[in-house]
Design a protein around this motif. Structure first.
Motif, PDB file in Angstrom:
ATOM      1  N   GLU A  24     -17.486 -51.915  -6.632  1.00 33.79           N
ATOM      2  CA  GLU A  24     -17.802 -53.159  -7.328  1.00 33.79           C
ATOM      3  C   GLU A  24     -18.649 -52.838  -8.539  1.00 33.79           C
ATOM      4  O   GLU A  24     -19.432 -51.893  -8.534  1.00 33.79           O
ATOM      5  N   GLY A  25     -18.520 -53.662  -9.582  1.00 32.32           N
ATOM      6  CA  GLY A  25     -19.360 -53.508 -10.756  1.00 32.32           C
ATOM      7  C   GLY A  25     -18.649 -52.854 -11.924  1.00 32.32           C
ATOM      8  O   GLY A  25     -17.428 -52.688 -11.930  1.00 32.32           O
ATOM      9  N   LYS A  26     -19.438 -52.463 -12.906  1.00 32.76           N
ATOM     10  CA  LYS A  26     -18.921 -51.818 -14.109  1.00 32.76           C
ATOM     11  C   LYS A  26     -19.772 -50.591 -14.421  1.00 32.76           C
ATOM     12  O   LYS A  26     -20.900 -50.463 -13.948  1.00 32.76           O
ATOM     13  N   ALA A  27     -19.202 -49.685 -15.226  1.00 29.89           N
ATOM     14  CA  ALA A  27     -19.901 -48.449 -15.551  1.00 29.89           C
ATOM     15  C   ALA A  27     -19.735 -48.117 -17.023  1.00 29.89           C
ATOM     16  O   ALA A  27     -18.683 -48.382 -17.632  1.00 29.89           O
ATOM     17  N   LYS A  28     -20.779 -47.526 -17.598  1.00 29.91           N
ATOM     18  CA  LYS A  28     -20.720 -46.984 -18.942  1.00 29.91           C
ATOM     19  C   LYS A  28     -20.108 -45.591 -18.857  1.00 29.91           C
ATOM     20  O   LYS A  28     -20.623 -44.722 -18.145  1.00 29.91           O
ATOM     21  N   GLN A  29     -19.011 -45.385 -19.578  1.00 33.71           N
ATOM     22  CA  GLN A  29     -18.338 -44.099 -19.583  1.00 33.71           C
ATOM     23  C   GLN A  29     -17.904 -43.772 -21.007  1.00 33.71           C
ATOM     24  O   GLN A  29     -17.668 -44.669 -21.810  1.00 33.71           O
ATOM     25  N   HIS A  30     -17.812 -42.484 -21.300  1.00 33.75           N
ATOM     26  CA  HIS A  30     -17.366 -42.133 -22.648  1.00 33.75           C
ATOM     27  C   HIS A  30     -16.002 -41.465 -22.618  1.00 33.75           C
ATOM     28  O   HIS A  30     -15.571 -40.904 -21.600  1.00 33.75           O
ATOM     29  N   VAL A  31     -15.345 -41.536 -23.750  1.00 33.49           N
ATOM     30  CA  VAL A  31     -14.151 -40.761 -24.043  1.00 33.49           C
ATOM     31  C   VAL A  31     -14.422 -40.028 -25.350  1.00 33.49           C
ATOM     32  O   VAL A  31     -14.898 -40.628 -26.320  1.00 33.49           O
ATOM     33  N   MET A  32     -14.141 -38.736 -25.367  1.00 27.83           N
ATOM     34  CA  MET A  32     -14.349 -37.974 -26.595  1.00 27.83           C
ATOM     35  C   MET A  32     -13.351 -38.398 -27.665  1.00 27.83           C
ATOM     36  O   MET A  32     -12.162 -38.552 -27.398  1.00 27.83           O
ATOM     37  N   ARG A  33     -13.874 -38.608 -28.866  1.00 30.11           N
ATOM     38  CA  ARG A  33     -12.980 -38.750 -30.012  1.00 30.11           C
ATOM     39  C   ARG A  33     -12.338 -37.390 -30.309  1.00 30.11           C
ATOM     40  O   ARG A  33     -12.671 -36.383 -29.685  1.00 30.11           O
ATOM     41  N   GLY A  39      -2.105 -33.608 -28.164  1.00 28.07           N
ATOM     42  CA  GLY A  39      -2.121 -33.679 -29.619  1.00 28.07           C
ATOM     43  C   GLY A  39      -3.487 -33.921 -30.208  1.00 28.07           C
ATOM     44  O   GLY A  39      -3.694 -33.711 -31.406  1.00 28.07           O
ATOM     45  N   VAL A  40      -4.425 -34.396 -29.385  1.00 28.72           N
ATOM     46  CA  VAL A  40      -5.802 -34.624 -29.819  1.00 28.72           C
ATOM     47  C   VAL A  40      -6.737 -34.247 -28.677  1.00 28.72           C
ATOM     48  O   VAL A  40      -6.312 -34.058 -27.526  1.00 28.72           O
ATOM     49  N   ASN A  41      -8.006 -34.167 -28.987  1.00 24.81           N
ATOM     50  CA  ASN A  41      -9.024 -33.964 -27.964  1.00 24.81           C
ATOM     51  C   ASN A  41      -8.978 -35.106 -26.953  1.00 24.81           C
ATOM     52  O   ASN A  41      -8.701 -36.259 -27.321  1.00 24.81           O
ATOM     53  N   CYS A  42      -9.263 -34.810 -25.694  1.00 20.60           N
ATOM     54  CA  CYS A  42      -9.181 -35.849 -24.668  1.00 20.60           C
ATOM     55  C   CYS A  42      -9.990 -35.463 -23.447  1.00 20.60           C
ATOM     56  O   CYS A  42     -10.331 -34.296 -23.247  1.00 20.60           O
ATOM     57  N   GLU A  43     -10.306 -36.473 -22.648  1.00 18.57           N
ATOM     58  CA  GLU A  43     -10.957 -36.254 -21.361  1.00 18.57           C
ATOM     59  C   GLU A  43      -9.904 -35.913 -20.308  1.00 18.57           C
ATOM     60  O   GLU A  43      -8.777 -36.420 -20.351  1.00 18.57           O
ATOM     61  N   GLY A  44     -10.301 -35.083 -19.331  1.00 23.63           N
ATOM     62  CA  GLY A  44      -9.420 -34.793 -18.213  1.00 23.63           C
ATOM     63  C   GLY A  44     -10.086 -35.151 -16.898  1.00 23.63           C
ATOM     64  O   GLY A  44     -11.211 -34.716 -16.634  1.00 23.63           O
ATOM     65  N   VAL A  45      -9.421 -35.977 -16.103  1.00 25.98           N
ATOM     66  CA  VAL A  45      -9.881 -36.280 -14.746  1.00 25.98           C
ATOM     67  C   VAL A  45      -8.994 -35.448 -13.829  1.00 25.98           C
ATOM     68  O   VAL A  45      -7.898 -35.866 -13.458  1.00 25.98           O
ATOM     69  N   ILE A  46      -9.464 -34.259 -13.488  1.00 21.47           N
ATOM     70  CA  ILE A  46      -8.626 -33.248 -12.851  1.00 21.47           C
ATOM     71  C   ILE A  46      -8.374 -33.623 -11.390  1.00 21.47           C
ATOM     72  O   ILE A  46      -9.319 -33.876 -10.622  1.00 21.47           O
ATOM     73  N   ASN A  47      -7.092 -33.600 -10.996  1.00 18.89           N
ATOM     74  CA  ASN A  47      -6.707 -34.050  -9.660  1.00 18.89           C
ATOM     75  C   ASN A  47      -5.295 -33.534  -9.399  1.00 18.89           C
ATOM     76  O   ASN A  47      -4.306 -34.201  -9.723  1.00 18.89           O
TER      77      ASN A  47
END
Length: 319
Positions: free
Chosen positions: A215-224, A113-121
């Motif tokens: 371990e740790g954290k990451a900067k990641q984006h999601v498209m609006r 229904g909206v734009n979105c990221e896809g983690v294809i698997n």
């Protein structure tokens, strides 16, 4: 409706396929410039369908190919909503059965229904689909992240995708371990810069696989959702994207190449990641260099298939 696969151009090109040992040595030589602890080796692939990777098939072997579908010009400056592709068609174009597909792309906005990221698997075998693809979207007034797994009967992506396709067979892979980042490059950028330096513009090398941020954290984006105003540069792209700090463990899938492939107009690196704790997005870099820990498994592709390359291209929106 996805595009009729006969309605868009398809280009196929053989890739230069260096020995795994040679690529492993390239990785081994460059990673210490960016990480304090490094170990690179050739191993039998573990069962990647099991935890912690949770992929849709066991291995990365069997006629490995890179697939690039569409591209950022179908998203920016303004979206072309007609650019929707069915991965069952992609598998047929590649002539692969089974077809195990992993990578980074835009999710199926007609379904979500909206734009979105896809983690294809997902794995497709004799038309049966085992779908483990996650999508992530920005939702609500507070712009919180929503992640969901697609059902088996939803096999589309939209606009763009960078995929590694194989038959999911076991075999030899390059195992890459890196801990404590000391340089300014992200994990994939460090690896890609190595093969870029080794093979340059003269030889097109394509690599795909999966890595775990243990371990740790990451900067990641999601498209609006799609912008109603034209976006014409990277500054505009970054203002439009929604950035989150996401926590390990994160499982990332995608591809990278030694160069842009000339007229193929390739995106040279593109990885998306997902978790089992409700986070997923486009990988940029870790935000906890002192304690970050990566473990990846990669293989070298033999062919690239370029599907529906944009006629009018540009170079922004490719980070």
């Amino acid at each position: 409706m996805a595009l009729d696969p006969t309605s868009f151009p398809v280009e196929k090109k053989s890739l230069f396929v260096p020995p795994l040992l040679e690529v492993a040595e390239v990785f081994r030589s460059v990673l210490p410039h960016n990480f304090a602890e490094v170990n690179v080796s050739i191993v039998d692939s573990p069962d990647l369908s099991q935890a912690p990777f949770l992929l849709a098939n066991k291995g990365l072997g069997g006629n490995p190919k890179l697939i690039e579908v569409g591209g950022p010009p179908f998203l920016l400056p303004l979206v072309n909503r007609q650019k929707v592709y069915d991965l069952r068609d992609v598998a047929k174009i590649a002539g692969s059965n089974p077809a195990f597909l992993i990578g980074a792309g835009a999710g199926p906005h007609p379904y979500i229904g909206v734009n979105c990221e896809g983690v294809i698997n997902l794995n497709i075998e004799n038309d049966a689909v085992d779908q483990k693809t996650r999508i992530s979207k920005v939702d609500g007034a507070d712009e919180h992240m929503v992640v969901q797994v697609l059902p088996n009967n939803e096999t589309r992506i939209a606009l763009l995708g960078n995929l590694y396709l194989s038959e999911g067979k076991p075999g030899k892979v390059i195992r890459v371990y890196a801990k404590r980042r000391t340089g300014d490059k992200n994990f994939i950028e460090a690896l890609r810069n190595g093969i870029e330096k080794k093979y340059g513009d003269s030889k097109l090398v394509g690599i795909g696989g999966a890595f775990l941020i243990k371990e740790g954290k990451a900067k990641q984006h999601v498209m609006r959702d799609f912008s109603k105003e034209p976006i014409n540069d990277d500054e505009g792209v970054n203002n439009w994207l929604k950035f989150y700090e996401m926590s390990a463990p994160l499982i990332a899938v995608g591809t990278f190449t030694s160069n842009g492939g000339g007229d193929l107009d390739l995106r040279v690196q593109h990885f998306h990641s997902f978790s089992t704790h409700g986070e997923a997005g486009h990988y940029h870099y870790d935000t906890t260099p002192d304690n970050v820990e990566y473990l990846g498994y990669f293989s070298v592709a033999e062919e690239i298939i370029r599907i529906d390359k944009p006629t009018n291209t540009h170079l922004f929106g490719r980070d």
